[in-house]
Design an enzyme around this catalytic site. Sequence first.
Site, PDB file in Angstrom:
ATOM      1  N   LYS A 114       0.817  -1.218   0.000  1.00 49.74           N
ATOM      2  CA  LYS A 114       0.000   0.000   0.000  1.00 49.74           C
ATOM      3  C   LYS A 114       0.847   1.263   0.000  1.00 49.74           C
ATOM      4  O   LYS A 114       0.475   2.265  -0.603  1.00 49.74           O
ATOM      5  CB  LYS A 114      -0.960   0.013   1.196  1.00 49.74           C
ATOM      6  CG  LYS A 114      -2.120  -0.937   1.004  1.00 49.74           C
ATOM      7  CD  LYS A 114      -3.292  -0.574   1.897  1.00 49.74           C
ATOM      8  CE  LYS A 114      -4.472  -1.484   1.621  1.00 49.74           C
ATOM      9  NZ  LYS A 114      -5.566  -1.324   2.573  1.00 49.74           N
ATOM     10  N   LYS A 206      -5.293 -10.057  -7.142  1.00 52.24           N
ATOM     11  CA  LYS A 206      -6.460 -10.131  -6.257  1.00 52.24           C
ATOM     12  C   LYS A 206      -7.571  -9.184  -6.729  1.00 52.24           C
ATOM     13  O   LYS A 206      -7.272  -8.069  -7.164  1.00 52.24           O
ATOM     14  CB  LYS A 206      -5.990  -9.723  -4.849  1.00 52.24           C
ATOM     15  CG  LYS A 206      -6.906 -10.129  -3.741  1.00 52.24           C
ATOM     16  CD  LYS A 206      -6.330  -9.712  -2.392  1.00 52.24           C
ATOM     17  CE  LYS A 206      -6.247  -8.211  -2.233  1.00 52.24           C
ATOM     18  NZ  LYS A 206      -5.844  -7.753  -0.909  1.00 52.24           N
ATOM     19  N   LYS A 209     -10.890  -3.396  -4.295  1.00 55.77           N
ATOM     20  CA  LYS A 209     -11.733  -2.203  -4.367  1.00 55.77           C
ATOM     21  C   LYS A 209     -11.065  -1.113  -5.194  1.00 55.77           C
ATOM     22  O   LYS A 209     -11.729  -0.267  -5.770  1.00 55.77           O
ATOM     23  CB  LYS A 209     -11.951  -1.631  -2.957  1.00 55.77           C
ATOM     24  CG  LYS A 209     -12.794  -2.489  -2.049  1.00 55.77           C
ATOM     25  CD  LYS A 209     -12.775  -1.927  -0.613  1.00 55.77           C
ATOM     26  CE  LYS A 209     -13.448  -2.845   0.374  1.00 55.77           C
ATOM     27  NZ  LYS A 209     -12.966  -2.693   1.746  1.00 55.77           N
TER      28      LYS A 209
HETATM   29  P1  TYM Z   1     -10.935  -5.236   3.754  1.00 59.61           P
HETATM   30  O1  TYM Z   1     -11.900  -4.140   4.018  1.00 59.61           O
HETATM   31  O2  TYM Z   1      -9.856  -5.014   2.755  1.00 59.61           O
HETATM   32  O3  TYM Z   1     -11.733  -6.528   3.286  1.00 59.61           O
HETATM   33  C1  TYM Z   1     -12.837  -7.024   4.025  1.00 59.61           C
HETATM   34  C2  TYM Z   1     -12.807  -8.538   4.022  1.00 59.61           C
HETATM   35  O4  TYM Z   1     -12.842  -9.023   2.681  1.00 59.61           O
HETATM   36  C3  TYM Z   1     -11.765  -9.927   2.457  1.00 59.61           C
HETATM   37  N1  TYM Z   1     -11.319  -9.789   1.053  1.00 59.61           N
HETATM   38  C4  TYM Z   1     -11.255 -10.800   0.197  1.00 59.61           C
HETATM   39  N2  TYM Z   1     -11.538 -12.111   0.331  1.00 59.61           N
HETATM   40  C5  TYM Z   1     -11.386 -12.883  -0.760  1.00 59.61           C
HETATM   41  N3  TYM Z   1     -10.947 -12.414  -1.971  1.00 59.61           N
HETATM   42  C6  TYM Z   1     -10.646 -11.106  -2.134  1.00 59.61           C
HETATM   43  N4  TYM Z   1     -10.236 -10.645  -3.314  1.00 59.61           N
HETATM   44  C7  TYM Z   1     -10.796 -10.234  -1.018  1.00 59.61           C
HETATM   45  N5  TYM Z   1     -10.587  -8.908  -0.838  1.00 59.61           N
HETATM   46  C8  TYM Z   1     -10.906  -8.657   0.446  1.00 59.61           C
HETATM   47  C9  TYM Z   1     -10.680  -9.489   3.432  1.00 59.61           C
HETATM   48  O5  TYM Z   1      -9.772 -10.533   3.684  1.00 59.61           O
HETATM   49  C10 TYM Z   1     -11.498  -9.107   4.646  1.00 59.61           C
HETATM   50  O6  TYM Z   1     -11.814 -10.257   5.401  1.00 59.61           O
HETATM   51  N6  TYM Z   1      -7.804  -5.170   7.644  1.00 59.61           N
HETATM   52  C11 TYM Z   1      -9.122  -5.572   7.200  1.00 59.61           C
HETATM   53  C12 TYM Z   1     -10.259  -4.977   8.029  1.00 59.61           C
HETATM   54  C13 TYM Z   1     -10.127  -5.198   9.495  1.00 59.61           C
HETATM   55  C14 TYM Z   1     -10.345  -6.393  10.196  1.00 59.61           C
HETATM   56  C15 TYM Z   1     -10.146  -6.082  11.567  1.00 59.61           C
HETATM   57  C16 TYM Z   1     -10.664  -7.692   9.799  1.00 59.61           C
HETATM   58  C17 TYM Z   1      -9.837  -4.235  10.414  1.00 59.61           C
HETATM   59  N7  TYM Z   1      -9.837  -4.759  11.668  1.00 59.61           N
HETATM   60  C18 TYM Z   1     -10.258  -7.054  12.562  1.00 59.61           C
HETATM   61  C19 TYM Z   1     -10.779  -8.671  10.800  1.00 59.61           C
HETATM   62  C20 TYM Z   1     -10.574  -8.344  12.143  1.00 59.61           C
HETATM   63  C21 TYM Z   1      -9.309  -5.133   5.766  1.00 59.61           C
HETATM   64  O7  TYM Z   1      -8.665  -4.237   5.296  1.00 59.61           O
HETATM   65  O8  TYM Z   1     -10.317  -5.769   5.122  1.00 59.61           O
END
Ligand code: TYM
Length: 344
Positions: A114, A206, A209
Amino acid sequence: MAFKERVFSGVQPTGNLHLGNYLGAITKFVALQESHECIYCVVDMHAITVWQDPAELTRNTREVTAAFLASGIDPKKQIIFNQSQVAEHAELAWVFNCVARLGWLNRMTQFKEKAGKDRENASVGLYAYPNLMAADILVYRATHVPVGEDQKQHLELARDIAQKFNNDFSESIKAHGFGDAFFPQPEPLIQGPATRVMSLRDGTKKMSKSDASDNSRINLTDDADAIAQKIRKAKTDPHPLPNDVKELDQRPEADNLVGIYAALKETTKAEVLLEFGGAQFSTFKNALVDLAVAKLGPIGAEMKKLVGDPAYIDSILADGSVRAKAIASETMSAVKDIVGFVRR
Ligand code: TYM
């Protein structure tokens, strides 16, 4: 020590919620609510580690909440809230900033990706992000965390932080009557055929967003026409689908589409190949369009309806925040005692 089982997970309100978020995380959230106490968080404080337009952030926070609701999470039985309404996340994150080691954070691949080449210009928040994520989970002493594959390293860090806190403060933890360990070791739940959904334009990247190409992803708010068009345009290879799952290893685009189909149908890739092995992509894509539209269409429609009523969404978040805060403040009081902070 045995900890009460509790599920926590979070999704960033950074726009374009997509099929990867849905299959990798949100469908798991829905399934777990049958068997567990669950806390699902819209992590707005994580979002601002990179610049967010304030009006967009508000809109996106409501949209992620709408996605949770439209997918079937019950806000009365479980807790749905946004992170910034529970200040204890930030409070515990500071303690964890002092527990985690620089060397641990330097290994985080997501920061490197990032921050890119211009690391000097990345926010301090982006660097410390995994500590806040550990605090999100541990402020509820959560034991299970459903996430996609890309969050695995962050979960490992959360486990390391929990363990170091337990070790560093072991005497004080005992003295305050919390036994051998105050924090559990949160377990990542990364299961099923779609833990890493890939871009529809490039099976080695991947689904994300932030991809510049909207055709690379299926957004949860896409209508039936957009879903159909994106799947029909999805990159493939020239061969028919294989009969054996092992052959998908060398064919990233085929592997991705079969994984998406399997996850939407709640079955395995092997089952999908039993049905479609030997078929041309055109046939398989037609079936995938029908399935995706049937599953995602109603969710997108419900999301659109829900975001039209922001007062309702905000009331869900307010109610969830109060209930989340009740748990988080109890943990934080204990942490203050354990660390030695004087408190009222
Ligand atoms: P974020 O917002 O990027 O994504 C949310 C969830 O979606 C999953 N994900 C995917 N799974 C499969 N294929 C993909 N291409 C894909 N893109 C995203 C992510 O793995 C996630 O589960 N750091 C985290 C948010 C967070 C969090 C937490 C998660 C903050 N605190 C505590 C669990 C526990 C994040 O950026 O997710």
